[in-house]
Design an enzyme around this catalytic site. Structure first.
Site, PDB file in Angstrom:
ATOM      1  CD  GLU A 111      23.435  70.379  60.118  1.00 33.95           C
ATOM      2  OE1 GLU A 111      24.220  70.689  59.023  1.00 33.95           O
ATOM      3  OE2 GLU A 111      23.595  69.694  60.946  1.00 33.95           O
ATOM      4  CG  ASP A 112      25.990  69.976  55.904  1.00 28.50           C
ATOM      5  OD1 ASP A 112      25.104  69.709  56.708  1.00 28.50           O
ATOM      6  OD2 ASP A 112      27.072  69.587  55.836  1.00 28.50           O
ATOM      7  CG  ASP A 115      22.492  60.736  56.184  1.00 29.56           C
ATOM      8  OD1 ASP A 115      21.651  60.113  56.061  1.00 29.56           O
ATOM      9  OD2 ASP A 115      23.678  60.866  55.664  1.00 29.56           O
ATOM     10  CG  PHE A 165      28.631  60.708  49.954  1.00 25.25           C
ATOM     11  CD1 PHE A 165      28.531  60.605  51.242  1.00 25.25           C
ATOM     12  CD2 PHE A 165      29.684  61.418  49.563  1.00 25.25           C
ATOM     13  CE1 PHE A 165      28.903  61.270  52.463  1.00 25.25           C
ATOM     14  CE2 PHE A 165      30.384  62.032  50.518  1.00 25.25           C
ATOM     15  CZ  PHE A 165      30.152  62.107  51.815  1.00 25.25           C
ATOM     16  NE  ARG A 178      34.557  70.927  54.306  1.00 25.33           N
ATOM     17  CZ  ARG A 178      33.607  70.486  55.025  1.00 25.33           C
ATOM     18  NH1 ARG A 178      32.425  70.283  55.184  1.00 25.33           N
ATOM     19  NH2 ARG A 178      34.071  69.662  55.940  1.00 25.33           N
TER      20      ARG A 178
HETATM   21  P1  IMP Z   1      23.184  62.653  60.621  1.00 27.50           P
HETATM   22  O1  IMP Z   1      22.024  63.489  59.905  1.00 27.50           O
HETATM   23  O2  IMP Z   1      23.496  62.690  62.021  1.00 27.50           O
HETATM   24  O3  IMP Z   1      23.234  61.276  59.679  1.00 27.50           O
HETATM   25  O4  IMP Z   1      24.619  63.333  59.888  1.00 27.50           O
HETATM   26  C1  IMP Z   1      24.582  64.294  59.049  1.00 27.50           C
HETATM   27  C2  IMP Z   1      25.750  64.842  58.768  1.00 27.50           C
HETATM   28  O5  IMP Z   1      26.576  64.162  57.874  1.00 27.50           O
HETATM   29  C3  IMP Z   1      25.452  66.128  57.837  1.00 27.50           C
HETATM   30  O6  IMP Z   1      25.506  67.319  58.538  1.00 27.50           O
HETATM   31  C4  IMP Z   1      26.799  66.301  56.785  1.00 27.50           C
HETATM   32  O7  IMP Z   1      27.731  66.721  57.608  1.00 27.50           O
HETATM   33  C5  IMP Z   1      27.225  64.504  56.800  1.00 27.50           C
HETATM   34  N1  IMP Z   1      26.448  63.964  55.607  1.00 27.50           N
HETATM   35  C6  IMP Z   1      25.433  63.226  55.630  1.00 27.50           C
HETATM   36  N2  IMP Z   1      25.161  62.993  54.230  1.00 27.50           N
HETATM   37  C7  IMP Z   1      26.060  63.506  53.559  1.00 27.50           C
HETATM   38  C8  IMP Z   1      26.176  63.530  51.869  1.00 27.50           C
HETATM   39  O8  IMP Z   1      25.732  62.958  51.135  1.00 27.50           O
HETATM   40  N3  IMP Z   1      27.369  64.269  51.707  1.00 27.50           N
HETATM   41  C9  IMP Z   1      28.137  64.810  52.595  1.00 27.50           C
HETATM   42  N4  IMP Z   1      27.862  64.715  53.806  1.00 27.50           N
HETATM   43  C10 IMP Z   1      26.788  64.153  54.298  1.00 27.50           C
HETATM   44 MG    MG Z   2      26.571  68.995  59.022  1.00 28.59          MG
END
Ligand code: IMP
Ligand code: MG
Length: 192
Positions: A111-112, A115, A165, A178
């Site tokens: 994963e990137d 969050d 962010f 990206r």
């Molecule tokens: P969550 O964990 O379901 O809230 O969603 C996570 C996804 O939201 C990640 O895989 C990212 O694609 C996107 N995301 C969350 N925080 C950031 C950020 O700080 N920058 C860019 N994308 C983010």
């Molecule tokens: Mg993602």
């Protein structure tokens, strides 16, 4: 911004003053070397499948896989998480599923960023029902503060980031940034 405007501007995409570098290219390289060494040691001899979650993980996956000295294959998934306003709801639709079964395979989901963890927790549930020998998680970034799914365990973390962010190295803001070779905080998100 048009090409003419870009070339007249004093800044480029990578030197945009609205970006504050958090982790440099060199720091990222060193960290990924280390993660690759750890994964190589942890899985010694086993076959591995790296599952990249599109699109954000593509840069991390490309760098990480070249630091893992094991027999491995890669696969990708793409999911859309439904948002309620700006908040992730945890409802996940599979837009692109894996090309190959993961039954009896050792899987690392790549994963990137984690969050709230809502999207990932649903994704892990889906993958967890497919008979893999093991499933672990590698996330380039860990943003623990907004986490809702507190039981998510990241086995391989690149860096922990503050509740801001961040963009670059695969992570985007409305599709942009990206391609930055570093991780940056967007100082003023209203001018992206
Ligand atoms: P969550 O964990 O379901 O809230 O969603 C996570 C996804 O939201 C990640 O895989 C990212 O694609 C996107 N995301 C969350 N925080 C950031 C950020 O700080 N920058 C860019 N994308 C983010
Ligand atoms: Mg993602």
């Amino acid at each position: 911004m048009s090409i003419a405007e870009t070339s007249m501007s004093q800044w480029t995409e990578f030197t945009d003053p609205n970006l504050e570098v958090l982790f440099s290219e060199e720091q990222i390289r060193d960290r990924i070397d280390e993660l690759g060494r750890r994964i190589t040691a942890d899985y010694g001899g086993k076959e591995l499948v790296l599952v990249g979650v599109l699109k954000g993980s593509c840069v991390f996956l490309a760098d990480l896989m070249r630091k893992i000295d094991l027999e491995l294959t890669i696969d990708f998934m793409s999911v859309s998480s439904y948002k309620d306003g700006t908040k992730s709801t945890g409802d996940v639709e599979i837009l692109k599923d894996l090309s190959n079964p993961i039954r009896d395979k050792h899987v690392i989901v790549v994963e990137d960023i984690v969050d709230t963890g809502l999207t990932l927790s649903r994704l892990l549930e889906i993958l967890g029902s497919r008979g893999a020998s093991s499933i672990r998680l590698a996330s380039f970034l860990d943003k623990p503060e907004p986490r809702i799914m507190k039981d998510i365990k990241i086995d391989y973390t690149g860096f922990v980031v503050p509740n801001k962010f961040v963009v670059g190295y695969g992570l985007d803001a409305a599709g942009r940034y990206r391609n930055l070779p570093f991780i940056a905080v967007v100082r003023d998100p209203s001018v992206i």
